[in-house]
Scaffold this active site. Structure first.
Site, short mmCIF file in Angstrom:
data_model
loop_
_atom_site.label_atom_id
_atom_site.label_comp_id
_atom_site.label_asym_id
_atom_site.label_seq_id
_atom_site.Cartn_x
_atom_site.Cartn_y
_atom_site.Cartn_z
N LYS A 111 0.86 -1.18 0.00
CA LYS A 111 0.00 0.00 0.00
C LYS A 111 0.89 1.22 0.00
CE LYS A 111 -4.50 0.60 0.58
NZ LYS A 111 -5.43 -0.38 0.09
N GLY A 221 -20.44 6.51 2.70
CA GLY A 221 -19.40 6.73 1.69
C GLY A 221 -20.00 6.59 0.31
N GLY A 223 -18.07 6.88 -2.78
CA GLY A 223 -16.99 6.85 -3.77
C GLY A 223 -17.11 5.60 -4.61
N ALA A 225 -16.53 2.50 -3.99
CA ALA A 225 -17.19 1.35 -3.36
C ALA A 225 -18.64 1.68 -3.03
CB ALA A 225 -16.42 0.94 -2.11
N GLY A 226 -18.86 2.77 -2.31
CA GLY A 226 -20.20 3.09 -1.81
C GLY A 226 -21.23 3.38 -2.89
N1 GLU Z 1 -7.25 -0.26 -2.94
C1 GLU Z 1 -8.00 -1.48 -3.08
C2 GLU Z 1 -7.99 -2.25 -1.78
O1 GLU Z 1 -7.81 -1.69 -0.72
C3 GLU Z 1 -7.56 -2.28 -4.29
C4 GLU Z 1 -6.14 -2.75 -4.29
C5 GLU Z 1 -5.70 -3.39 -5.60
O2 GLU Z 1 -6.50 -3.53 -6.50
O3 GLU Z 1 -4.52 -3.72 -5.67
O4 GLU Z 1 -8.24 -3.42 -1.75
#
Ligand code: GLU
Length: 417
Positions: A111, A221, A223, A225-226
């Site tokens: 991340k 939320g 965005g 996802a939401g």
């Molecule tokens: N940011 C997304 C997560 O928290 C996707 C990560 C990705 O696709 O590598 O799962």
């Protein structure tokens, strides 16, 4: 601690460790493994100088962390947010490693994040910042080492700039270096809505397991996802009675017309002010008398301060880390079922994996095929984790960690640890 952590008294990385500790107890994990799995394998902090439109140079701070890369390269998004911190990035990378293991893809956790309010930057500034971040991390990332993707406030355009920068530096074509790309640059069909799509499959299965009929839903939320989970649920005939974004929420017990809410948000920049819906706060949304809650925003939303007031019987976590360990205890005692983030939102990274696979073979699938694979994969993990939950009489989050921990331990052991 950042201001956000002080406000909730909760450090997300400490929370992640507490979650793993609960599962470690269940399988009697050796302390050395616990130590191995809770340290970042690598953690980079970079300063990123950017020429702003006013001619001044501004220095931003960015991070990238790798956790538990026993089964493959690090994988995970890049977040642009003013509350990004070293501990938040560590927590998010740590969670990615368990998420990838839960959904059975050959990756470790990664991340990244930059401390920035992207809404205050011009498009040109955003592009220079994104390219400069890749310049700084170039030896730390790559299709076989660490594969970034979007996260909070980053999108396909940002992935496109990052891909372009990486390819310039490496003088070649490396589409598998980053996922969540626009389709024209090698993105996968279905990636944009895959986090929500995977969450929907979990929600459907959980409803069946719990025997919940005609549930009412609230989504925190709005965005990537939401917004999409609200839309998918609405399209399937479910009643979404409340949604929110960073500016606040709206509630209508008769159900919201989600396509209209989306059109309103696109025009006005927020869901607040929509039609005749009652304005509520993000905190109030969590305590509404609904059957199902979808936290789809940030960490530390359901805490010891409000968990007892949460009325939903089912919580499907599309955000990462929305529930603190103390809140988990309170919810479990009340009988609330929480489908944990590392399973519920794994559809995003799963389709990222399919994108990476397609990039490497240079052959592309349809959205139907992608969602078919996603459905099978997430339903299998759900079923296995549900069985672990029943076997050990534990909450679903701990069951998901037990399930992943056994695989992680085996992988580390095979490598000679
Ligand atoms: N940011 C997304 C997560 O928290 C996707 C990560 C990705 O696709 O590598 O799962």
């Amino acid at each position: 601690m950042t201001k956000a952590m002080e406000a909730t008294g909760s450090n997300p990385f400490d929370n992640g460790i507490a979650q793993l500790a609960k599962a470690a107890k269940v399988i009697d994990l050796k302390p050395a493994y616990f130590d191995l799995f809770t340290q970042p394998m690598e953690l980079m902090e970079v300063s990123i100088p950017v020429h702003m439109d006013n001619g001044k140079l501004k220095i931003f701070t960015g991070y990238r962390a790798h956790f538990n890369t026993f089964m493959g390269p690090a994988k995970g998004g890049i977040r642009y947010h003013w509350n990004v911190s070293r501990d938040e990035v560590k927590a998010l990378a740590f969670w990615m490693s368990w998420k990838c293991t839960v959904i059975n893809i050959p990756y470790g956790g990664g991340k990244g994040g930059i401390i920035v309010n992207p809404k205050e930057l011009s498009k040109g500034e955003l592009e220079r910042l994104s390219r400069a971040y890749i310049d700084k991390l170039v030896d730390f990332i790559g299709p076989d080492r660490d594969i970034p993707a979007p996260d909070v406030y980053t999108d396909g355009q940002i992935m496109a700039w990052m891909l372009d920068e990486f390819e310039k530096l490496h003088r070649g074509s490396y589409p598998a270096f980053i996922t969540g790309k626009p389709l024209e640059l090698g993105g996968s069909a279905g990636r944009g809505t895959s986090t929500a799509q995977g969450g929907y499959y979990c929600f459907e299965t959980a409803l069946r397991e719990l025997g919940l009929a005609n549930p009412t839903l609230a989504v925190q939320g709005f965005g990537n996802a939401g917004m999409f989970i609200a839309k998918i649920c609405h399209d399937h005939g479910f009643k979404v009675v409340a949604v929110s974004d960073s500016k606040g929420g709206i509630h209508d017990s008769n159900g919201l017309n989600i396509p209209e809410v989306i059109a309103f948000k696109e025009k006005k920049g927020s869901v607040v002010g929509f039609g005749k819906a009652k304005k509520i706060s993000n905190e109030e949304l969590l305590e509404l008398p609904v059957d199902v809650l979808f936290p789809c925003a940030l960490e530390n939303q359901i805490t010891k301060a409000n968990a007892a007031k949460v009325k939903a019987k089912l919580i499907v976590e599309l955000a990462n880390g929305p529930t603190t360990p103390e809140a988990d205890e309170i919810l479990h005692k009340k009988g609330t079922v929480v489908v944990p983030d590392i399973l519920a939102n794994s559809g995003g990274v799963y389709v990222s994996y399919l994108e990476w696979v397609q990039n490497r073979m240079g052959f592309y699938w349809t959205q139907d095929y992608v969602f078919d694979l996603l459905k099978k994969q997430i339903n299998n993990s759900f079923k296995d984790i549900w069985a672990v939950k029943k076997e050990h009489k534990i909450d679903m989050r701990t069951a998901a960690y037990v399930y992943a921990l056994q695989k992680m331990r085996k992988a580390a052991e095979l490598r000679g640890y």
